[in-house]
Design an enzyme around this catalytic site. Sequence first.
Site, mmCIF file in Angstrom:
data_model
loop_
_atom_site.group_PDB
_atom_site.id
_atom_site.type_symbol
_atom_site.label_atom_id
_atom_site.label_comp_id
_atom_site.label_asym_id
_atom_site.label_seq_id
_atom_site.Cartn_x
_atom_site.Cartn_y
_atom_site.Cartn_z
ATOM 1 N N ALA A 58 -38.373 -63.626 -75.165
ATOM 2 C CA ALA A 58 -37.065 -62.964 -75.241
ATOM 3 C C ALA A 58 -36.003 -63.807 -75.790
ATOM 4 C CB ALA A 58 -36.380 -62.670 -73.694
ATOM 5 N N ARG A 89 -30.096 -55.408 -77.482
ATOM 6 C CA ARG A 89 -29.079 -56.546 -77.361
ATOM 7 C C ARG A 89 -27.501 -56.057 -78.167
ATOM 8 N NH1 ARG A 89 -28.511 -61.857 -75.607
ATOM 9 N NH2 ARG A 89 -27.994 -62.395 -77.758
ATOM 10 N N HIS A 190 -35.219 -70.048 -77.957
ATOM 11 C CA HIS A 190 -34.311 -70.404 -78.731
ATOM 12 C C HIS A 190 -34.713 -71.639 -79.546
ATOM 13 C CE1 HIS A 190 -31.468 -69.044 -75.280
ATOM 14 N NE2 HIS A 190 -31.943 -67.960 -75.838
HETATM 15 S S1 SF4 Z 1 -27.392 -68.139 -74.229
HETATM 16 FE FE1 SF4 Z 1 -26.017 -67.651 -75.688
HETATM 17 S S2 SF4 Z 1 -27.111 -65.954 -76.654
HETATM 18 FE FE2 SF4 Z 1 -27.845 -66.099 -74.780
HETATM 19 S S3 SF4 Z 1 -26.934 -64.794 -73.671
HETATM 20 FE FE3 SF4 Z 1 -25.854 -66.683 -73.334
HETATM 21 S S4 SF4 Z 1 -24.263 -66.701 -74.622
HETATM 22 FE FE4 SF4 Z 1 -25.923 -65.097 -75.366
#
Ligand code: SF4
Lengths: 541, 455
Positions: A58, A89, A190
């Site tokens: 995700a 999203r 990420h």
């Molecule tokens: S980590 Fe960054 S990309 Fe992920 S939900 Fe939070 S603000 Fe959004």
Amino acid sequence: MAINQEVLDEMLLPYPDKVQKNRTKHIVRKNPEEGCQQIEANTRTVPGIISQRGCCYAGCKGVVVGPIKDMITITHGPVGCAYYSWGTRRNKARADDITPPEQIYGAMCFVTDMQEPDIVFGGEKKLAKMIDEVVEMFHPRAVNVCATCPIGLIGDDLGAVTKKATEKHGIPVLAYNCEGYKGVSQSAGHHIANNILMENVIGSGDAEKNPSEFVVNLLGEYNIGGDSWEIERILHDIGYRVQGVITGDSSVEEMKNMHIANLNLVMCHRSINYIAEMMEEKYGIPWLKINFIGVEAIKKSLRDIAQVTGDETFIRKTEEVIAREEARVLPVIEHYRKICTGKTAFAFVGGSRSHHYQYLLKDLGMEVVVAGYEFAHRDDYEGRSVIPTIKTDADSKNIPELDIKPDPELYKEAHEHLNLTKEKFDEICSRVPLGNYEGMYPDMNGGTLMIDDCNHYEAEQLVKELKPDLFFAGVRDKYIAQKMGVPAKQLHSYDYSGPYAGFNGAMNFARDVANAMTTPAWKFIIPPWEKESENKGDINA
Amino acid sequence: MLECVPEGPVEHTIGKINPAKTCQPIGAMYAALGIHGCLPHSHGSQGCCAYHRMHLTRHFRDQVLASSSSFTEGASVFGGAVNLKTSIKNIFAIYNPEIIAVHTTCLSETIGDDLPTIIKQSEIPEGKRVIHTNTPSYSGSHITGFSNMVKSMVSYLAQATEPVKKDQVNILPGFVNPGDMREIRRIVDEMGIQMIMLPDTTGVLDAPQTNKYALFPEGGTTVDEIVDTGNSRLTLALGSWASDAAGAMLVEKCNVPCIPLRTPIGLKATDDFIMTLKEKCEVDVPKSLTVERGQVVDTLIDTHFHYQGKKVAIFGDPDIVIPLTEFVLTMGMIPKYVLTGTPGSRFETEVGKMFEEYQVEGSIAKADGDLFELHQWIKEEPVDLLMGTTYGKYIARAEDTPLVRVGFPILDRAVHPLMPITGYRGCLRLIEMVSNTLLDRRDRDAGDEDYEMVL
Ligand code: SF4
Ligand code: SF4
């Protein structure tokens, strides 16, 4: 309004011992006398607990690479993972001079739809064939392949398949080993996405820098509800050129040339700090943490950027734009502020948002009494200075750290990127937090709570205890709060509104928040026949 | 929009592009929410659970609680037994549900965790239950997952405890909205028949706002009722994909006969449902239902020119799509393309038979299909109307074809989970949606001189 330590301890009592021990470390009640208190973060979720967290896939596909509009992203795995990350999203994208409409794939969902025999005998052939077919049908500029849980287990070699495909089709076909079980949350994904984009995309273009322009990249901005368009509008008005956004309305074409920027602006620190750092190591490009959520935060960010340029024109233009925009939006915000002032809120969102939105709520006279991240690391709470003290555990060790070396041709010192003398640069650094993020902690008030990986039980107890006026979270928690009688807003999808960033966003947000609290239905929950009537029993009264 | 979709026939043989199905656990989770006091538990990494909760929440706009074994890499390598046992312990301690309904995910299936054994070894408080079902997503679809979970409810819980069967009927409603379950129950109630609905998500996913929060809302089939399904004299399994397996299990385990029926969507399937109840339970059909039925026929006659002869593409889950196809045929429409993402050639045979019966030629029925394929067909030969889930909206826009939203999931419209498409009232609603959508289109397209007050 604050919570006292006894109530907090009592709240954790019903937990089994081990859970209690674990969760205690994830909850910090701010005590301003203690200095920066330590919080545990980015560690395993307690099994069986109703958590807000998602998975590595995700974070990689859903957050970072999915929104790249001119890339086809194939999810390698059974159908579900792809299905749920399809369009959910709200990363808006549109055609422009660089990307024609027939190269935008945001409305599509590609998945190898692995079947039982593929799991038994391996899915590499299937994947290779699907890449071939998709490339022939759609002619994309580049393809992503994201792995899901079972793929890692059966050992499909994504790297080998994509390497062959890259050679065969002459376009980048990139592999992301972002199986859902990696790490402890989206955060691992990420990082994996950042690595692959850094290795394969950023810097692969051959654009030349135009010395008369000041070029910035916007990192960690996903254009939910059109946020990045609003931010870009403001930056353009001041005179900056935005080379690219990662990854809201972004294209491979633009990302390739992100290395020509003078400065990187980091919006969501959690999801993108890796690229900011790697670009700093490789090219020397400095980065600045910014926040375009909330008028005061925007002003600070814009002024910081202008300071960093060291250029009087930008500094002047910044003030002009701020004055112009404030004259337009402040009266509107003031109208809603009257409704919001004095109210309290909880904020539970993924990475940076739980921090960013505090500024906007402050603009509205509201206070955040409990805030937490789903998948942050300690630095998102305590600031980057704690990074060297964070121990890597087994779950994060599996995510490769790239060994980035300065680029022999393109590396320049930070002050050179900014066209500043070393002295001037050092002087600016003393005023502007280049390359730093202080985290959420300094902005919390004494007695308020920071909770990492807040779960359903804790949220429920705290709502009962503190009765906030508003609850900010994702869709899974929204309806829980509302059933408890607390208006809730989705801060991942904005309840399909937006933008919330920038000056226009602040207005939209103020309106939406005020509406959430004042919608007349809240007054009708108790049916008249269940209300105590003053003259009950006397029909003649 | 969708300018990237190629014109003309293309070679698409592998994987899915714009899938028309999703994975098994979400169906299992939905079914489990239809047990009172149940916490669904996802045995795998937490992402699946997060996704399934998110998607169900978006469709129902109501709370969906479920826990996860939260696998990390270690559990994936060494097996998830510890995670499940810890989960069970924590769940009972923290949330205190009546029952935990565990389903697997691709991950725990691939590593081959042996759930019955792990559950046997777990600490389960007195009077509480843990059931499980297998839901690997590399076969079937969300419908299969739903079916598997309902079957597991029966195999774990149902018991023939009475010497003589009770005068009550089991209704397996299948994967439909709480609004439909309410409507089905209303019909059975009107006929004065005792029933147990399994599962029953009314009161859970359409729970009222009361200002009193409950972790486990009032609705759902109670564990006692599930046990008691074994004592019923009859089961009606509505929708064979979602309900047949549980129905068969009730036959096998408790000797309760089962009649498979179509989900009562449309005139004919509703008639069949009511006739079966009438005959098997030896009751009269009340006047009220006769009136409702008459209203449907009356409306069909009054409105036929809005839609008769129009071509429609229908997609979604087999138990919804099949009776819906039958209904549009009753309405005089032409189901040009009928597609489900759920695999199984039975679907094509059944829909093919309907085409024959109504002498429809040149139409396509396809199981295990995707929406990219559907879009290609529509590009080749357009239709007047789309009927299906939210995911059809891209085709709707690209081809400028109106979409009537039915089925699961609908993520971009409100109120639908409370509004039935089943029963005669459901018929009226479907006629209303189809008619008005086509009339809206006609108004939109009309030139000034053709824009009329009376249509
Ligand atoms: S980590 Fe960054 S990309 Fe992920 S939900 Fe939070 S603000 Fe959004
Ligand atoms: S890993 Fe499997 S069970 Fe989980 S979301 Fe993906 S397809 Fe569904």
